[in-house]
Design an enzyme around this catalytic site. Structure first.
Site, PDB file in Angstrom:
ATOM      1  N   CYS A 102      -1.471  -5.436   0.758  1.00 33.00           N
ATOM      2  CA  CYS A 102      -0.132  -6.094   0.983  1.00 33.00           C
ATOM      3  C   CYS A 102      -0.151  -6.463   2.241  1.00 33.00           C
ATOM      4  CB  CYS A 102       0.645  -4.897   0.417  1.00 33.00           C
ATOM      5  SG  CYS A 102       0.653  -4.478  -1.327  1.00 33.00           S
ATOM      6  N   GLU A 124      -5.623 -10.021  -1.262  1.00 34.95           N
ATOM      7  CA  GLU A 124      -5.689  -9.640  -2.600  1.00 34.95           C
ATOM      8  C   GLU A 124      -4.433 -10.525  -3.487  1.00 34.95           C
ATOM      9  OE1 GLU A 124      -4.998  -5.349  -3.280  1.00 34.95           O
ATOM     10  OE2 GLU A 124      -4.089  -5.808  -5.301  1.00 34.95           O
TER      11      GLU A 124
END
Lengths: 734, 459
Positions: free
Chosen positions: B315, B349
């Site tokens: 993140c 990601e």
């Protein structure tokens, strides 16, 4: 743009790509779209979000202008940075260190309370500060501890006292305040915390549960199955180790208790020695009232064990029920004793504080067991810390509560009881009160079957009845037949107590007939039944019976003890003129006995047959033997096996005992003949009795050979004996 | 007007909102929730085709009741979580119905629509479903039954930090639950749901300690907390410092409290972030800006200690007050610097957010263009470079290099071979952008030794 007439090769990442500026390529227009040859790379966004208006606008703006345009950016909710009180809030300045900041892995926790005081607390604090000084940090620490101790249930005030160790007034005020505040609190705790997962999976979809542990599945790279298996094994190992730790903790506790018991006993002995209490009188005076207690407290503390016992009871039936109730403090025969004794100790030692003890234990257990997945249902059987109700009020709904305006009298210690307790040498007698005996009522002249008398509240006499297989037979008996003896005999005469399982061994009609026969015998020989009555009349009891009267009491207790069952017990009370034992018939002659214990080891079952005869110290007159003074003469002749079903045959040598007004221990075995089967083996007499020269001498006889003979001769008694040996059996002859 | 008709959940109607130019617009919106506060009703609206972060509570006077559409009958959405009244209206559905006039069954329409939209790039459609893609990538070896193929709602996969599909989307997480967060000098309006303790969600303002990020219910509590909290920087090792910018490394296993607090805060601004599992397998790199009060958090990124899929970022977030000032690119640059030290290529990601995509594309473009422009012809030969070389130099994963080259439209097929062409406006645009880019990571200031987490047992 020329038409693509060939198939472009795939883009090769390893192949060098020449770099051209557009100005170097005047014929760039001839370049071909490569869409087909080079796969379109995904953006990496969720496709539906990719379509969002502001993003699309921003992307096209960038494509067109090659830079961001202020009004084309993606709008976001506003943020402000104008907190005016910031400098007042974050006081002090920080000089930047020359070196990069390196944090010590430990020492981060400076043990500060997690709870932070709010303005409501401040009001309380100001109020409290008028009376005493309390600092905010102190207050926070208190609340913090209270909160952290109340994970499942609110800490109670006594627990809070232990927890906080503060001045009583302060503690009370803070505690009350805290309880009130917590009630009004919307969250589960006054310290806001992230919702924790529950192991039952109910919180799997709870949006507010976060940071779940990753224990369900090991994170193994490339899904190495064996890693996972070994991980599981390690988890299991860990669980088992923590159980071991728990067990060891408990053992430690037990051993400590033992040691304490030892020390206490030692102390008692020393004190007795100093007092010169060699006869044990002082001790008995002191211990008797205490001994009353444990019988009733035992179920309280041993909640679990007690449940187990209850199950056992239903299994063993009547036998068990009739069993031990006499917890005379110095009678160390039964293993069960041990528990109650410990309980006694426990309750006496720490009368008011068992809950706190449990708190500690539970914490310990928890502490060693945090990683046990799927072990939630295995909760330690200890009660949670804050359930004083359960601890103090074992009867729950049925607890005795004093009613206002009612006068409660202390229980009648009638002379019967008094006598017993004042004379410790009558140890066995005490037990008599708890035996079920064959009982008849005089007023509605009726035979009630097995029963025992109890003293109730306010001196009421309560008759406990027990059912047995004999009930059918007993019903057929004519109460009138023994009405007169009943009325005449005021003494407590014990008859036959029959175990249920035993009579179940006696099956079918033959059984019934055999029993009928026995009972006929009983009748003809006059049957003395127990009858509830005041005890003071017993003195003048004449024996108007034809038979040698039994004024005194002889208690002979037969104890069959096997290793199969150490805790069970059965008491037989045999009438004076007939002793009906199921396994064998014994005629027990005891002339004078303080305590005679005969221990038999019967055939391979390690049964223990214990006959104890208790009487007064007065030398009785005995037809068989008469030893003046301290002599004891006991002769037990076991007459062997009568029949397959009722293996009792007594060849009786009748003893006529002189009538004594005082308690003379005597057994006069009646002569009865149960030759239901003529083919019954001839009774091999067993002489058990030995002569004890001193009063407290306990003779031990091991008539193994005799009994094993019997066993070989007849299978039935073996079966029955087996039945008996399931429990401990105490047989008493009065 | 709003009193006459019952505006219920699922209704659609134009709702007044101000755009960036502070002009009135009436975008179509869907009512997600209705609540009654003393005196009036409030409606939680989602503007169709706008990001969820713009969802808000509106008063009835902002609803255009004349164009009210009632929810279509076909809304037989299975309530995933068994929550009563939970109506997981996934964005997919909204998109579909927004673009289709008739109320057809959604699934087929999605495909048709998408196909139309992307001009026959069915392959792209497949690939852009991250959940599927992930599964496909893992291939047959993946026996991880986290993806509930058997219909039993199971726990989400345990790797990564983002939700791969919207199966856990429900009405609770669809709606923002925190009104306002005070952090240091800043007041932030959260964009998305965050699982702070439920009792705190009703507060008008949630107070956070600027340094340890602890959440507090009132200013008084924060004051009290600050007397006890002596942190003036994130509780980790400083591994980079240049000027006022520092980076701190925090181990999600060793410093759980801080990691969790950071995640809770970050969740307020990251839609796809999942807080389902603990923070153990992550490292957190917190970027701070120093002033006399301390090291103030600007943004952070998290990173799996061991990634099976070459992720070098899980993140990533720049806190709203610092956004659009180059910090995001700095964070990204730092993440690639770490990868360079590790000698690996990496990629963030997925899924990316809209802002994430823009930031990364911008970073990739500038990074790649920087290399291409710097290439000098040697011996009069035209400079050339392979994609692999670009990837190695930048630590940007090959696929990201290709997608950037495609996006910039640099790849052309010329005279039988692929070439890279730099157009005038690309070059000009790049030069202008680089002039604005003041903040850069200086690799010399990085003091970082990568750890081999696989040798350390479990993280």
């Amino acid at each position: 743009m020329s038409k693509l007439s060939f198939r472009a090769r795939a883009l090769d990442a390893a192949k060098p790509l020449p770099i051209y500026r557009s100005r170097d390529l005047p014929d760039l227009k001839d370049c071909v779209s490569i869409n087909r040859a080079v796969p379109q790379m995904p953006t990496g966004m969720e496709k539906e979000e990719e379509l969002e208006h502001h993003l699309q606008r921003a992307i096209s703006a960038q494509q067109v202008f090659r830079e961001k345009k202020e009004n084309m950016v993606i709008p976001v909710p506003e943020a402000e940075s104008n907190i005016t009180y910031y400098d007042r809030l974050y006081k002090g300045e920080l000089k930047v260190p020359k070196q990069l900041i390196h944090i010590q892995p430990l020492g981060l926790d400076n043990e500060q309370p997690d709870y932070d005081m709010d303005s409501e607390d401040e009001t309380l604090l100001n109020r409290l500060n008028r009376k005493m000084e309390i600092k905010p940090l102190q207050f926070e620490t208190m609340v913090d501890r209270l909160e952290k101790a109340s994970a499942n249930q609110l800490v109670s005030l006594p627990e809070a006292k232990l927890l906080l160790n503060e001045d009583d007034y302060l503690l009370k005020s803070v505690y009350d305040y805290w309880v009130r505040k917590r009630k009004n609190c919307r969250g589960p705790s006054l310290i806001p915390q992230i919702k924790q997962e529950k192991r039952d999976g109910s919180t799997n979809n709870d949006a507010y549960v976060a940071f779940r542990r990753r224990t369900e599945k090991m994170q193994t790279r490339k899904n190495r199955k064996n890693d996972e298996a070994s991980y599981e094994k390690m988890l299991k190992l860990r669980r088992e180790f923590s159980r071991t730790v728990t067990i060891l903790e408990m053992i430690k506790r037990r051993e400590k208790s033992k040691r304490e018991l030892l020390h206490l006993t030692l102390e008692v002995v020393e004190k007795r020695y100093l007092l010169g209490d060699f006869t044990g009188e002082v001790l008995n005076e002191v211990t008797v009232p205490l001994a009353e207690k444990p019988v009733y407290t035992a179920p309280v503390t041993l909640t679990n064990g007690n449940r187990h016992k209850a199950e056992l009871k239903t299994k063993t039936g009547l036998m068990h029920q009739v069993s031990i109730k006499d917890e005379f403090p110095f009678d160390c025969v039964r293993p069960k004793k041990k528990y109650s004794k410990r309980d006694k100790l426990y309750t006496q030692r720490r009368p008011g504080r068992p809950p706190s003890q449990y708190t500690v234990n539970k914490a310990d257990i928890k502490q060693y067991d945090f990683h046990s997945s799927g072990e939630e249902d295995y909760t330690p059987p200890l009660s949670p810390p804050s359930e004083p109700d359960e601890e103090n009020d074992p009867d729950g709904l049925f607890a005795f509560r004093r009613k206002a305006g009612c006068q409660y009298l202390s229980p009648h210690m009638d002379q019967n009881l008094g006598v017993l307790w004042e004379h410790p040498e009558l140890a066995g007698m005490d037990a008599l009160r708890h035996r079920h005996s064959l009982t008849a009522l005089s007023l509605p002249s009726r035979l009630v079957g097995l029963g025992r008398r109890r003293m109730g509240r306010g001196g009421r006499v309560i008759l406990d009845r027990a059912s047995s297989g004999l009930d059918v037979v007993l019903k057929q008996l004519d109460p009138d037949a023994f009405a007169s003896p009943v009325s005449r005999t005021r003494d407590i005469n014990r008859l036959v107590a029959q175990r249920a399982s035993m009579s179940s061994g006696v099956s079918s009609a033959t059984a019934a007939s055999s029993f009928a026969e026995i009972l006929n015998n009983i009748q003809s020989l006059r049957w003395h039944c127990f009858r509830p009555r005041p005890a003071q009349h017993q003195v003048n009891e004449g024996s108007r019976m034809g038979k040698p009267s039994l004024d005194g009491r002889v208690t002979s207790s037969l104890l069959l003890n096997t290793k199969n069952n150490g805790s069970g017990g059965l008491s037989f009370t045999a009438g004076a003129d007939n002793q009906q034992l199921v396994g064998k018939t014994s005629e027990i002659f005891f002339t004078s006995a303080q305590c005679a214990k005969c221990t038999l080891t019967s055939y391979g079952l390690h049964s223990l047959l214990q006959c104890s005869s208790t009487g007064t110290s007065r030398p009785p007159h005995s037809a068989t033997l008469s030893h003046s003074g301290a002599g004891i003469s006991g002769r037990v002749s076991s007459s062997g096996i009568g029949g397959p079903l009722l293996p009792t045959h007594s060849s009786s040598s009748l003893q006529s005992l002189p009538n004594h007004r005082n308690h003379v221990s005597a057994v006069s075995p009646a002569h009865h003949h149960h030759s239901a089967q003529p083919s019954a083996p001839s009774p091999s007499a067993l002489k058990l009795a030995t002569v004890a020269t001193t009063l407290d001498h306990v003779p031990k006889v091991t008539p193994a050979s005799t009994i094993s003979n019997l066993a070989r001769e007849n299978h039935e008694p073996e079966r029955l004996l087996n039945g008996i040996s399931e429990t401990t059996m105490a047989m008493e002859v009065t | 007007m709003a009193d006459n008709v019952d505006v219920v959940e699922g209704c659609r109607l134009p709702v007044l909102r101000k755009n960036q130019e502070n002009e009135d617009e009436w975008p179509l919106a869907e009512i997600l929730s209705v609540k009654e506060i003393p005196g009036r009703k409030l409606y939680y609206v989602h503007y169709i085709d706008f990001n969820k972060r713009l969802d808000e509570w509106v008063t009835p006077d902002r609803l255009d009741m004349k164009k009210l559409q009632f929810p279509k009958k076909e809304a037989k959405t299975p309530t995933k979580n068994g929550l009563p009244g939970s109506r997981p209206s996934s964005p997919e559905r909204e998109v579909v119905s927004a673009h289709s006039t008739a109320g057809y069954s959604s699934q087929t329409l999605t495909c048709c629509n998408s196909k139309l939209r992307f001009n026959g790039t069915a392959r792209r459609l497949m690939a852009s479903q991250p959940g599927r893609k992930r599964k496909a990538n893992c291939g047959g070896t993946d026996e991880d039954s986290q993806d509930s193929s058997d219909g039993i709602p199971s726990a989400p996969r345990m790797t990564g930090s983002l939700v791969s599909d919207r199966s856990h989307d429900d009405i609770v997480t669809r709606m923002k639950n925190i009104d306002c967060i005070e952090l240091g000098r800043h007041r932030l309006k959260p964009w998305y749901f965050s699982p702070y303790p439920q009792e705190l969600t009703t507060l008008p303002v949630l107070y956070l300690c600027e340094f340890c990020l602890k959440y507090l219910k009132s200013l008084k509590c924060l004051q009290r907390h600050l007397t006890k909290c002596n942190l003036r920087h994130p509780p980790g090792n400083e591994i980079y410092r240049k000027g006022t910018i520092s980076f701190f490394e925090i181990d999600g296993r060793k410093n759980k409290t801080y990691s969790q607090n950071l995640c809770l805060l970050a969740k307020c601004f990251l839609d796809h972030k999942t807080l389902y599992y603990d923070t153990d397998p992550f490292l957190f790199y917190v970027m701070t800006e120093y002033d006399s009060k301390g090291f103030h958090i600007v943004g952070y990124f998290s990173k799996e200690k061991e990634s099976t899929e070459d992720y070098n970022v899980a993140c990533i977030l720049t806190l709203p007050p610092y956004q659009r000032r180059g910090y995001g690119k700095l964070l990204i640059e730092f993440s690639y610097e770490l990868s360079k030290v590790e000698g690996k290529t990496g990629t963030p990601e997925k899924p990316l957010s809209d802002l994430g995509l823009l930031s990364y594309r911008s970073y990739w473009s500038q990074t790649i263009l920087e290399i291409l422009m710097d290439l000098k012809p040697d011996n009069g030969e035209r400079p050339q470079i392979t994609i692999n070389e670009i990837s190695e130099i930048t630590s940007v994963k090959k696929e990201d290099v290709i997608s950037t080259l495609q996006y910039l439209n640099l790849i052309n097929y010329y005279k039988g071979q692929y070439i890279l062409t730099l157009s005038e406006d690309i070059v000009d645009g790049h030069e202008r952008a680089m002039q604005k880019r003041h903040l850069r990571i200086d690799p010399k200031c990085l003091h970082f030794t990568p750890k081999d987490w696989s040798k350390r047992g479990k993280w």
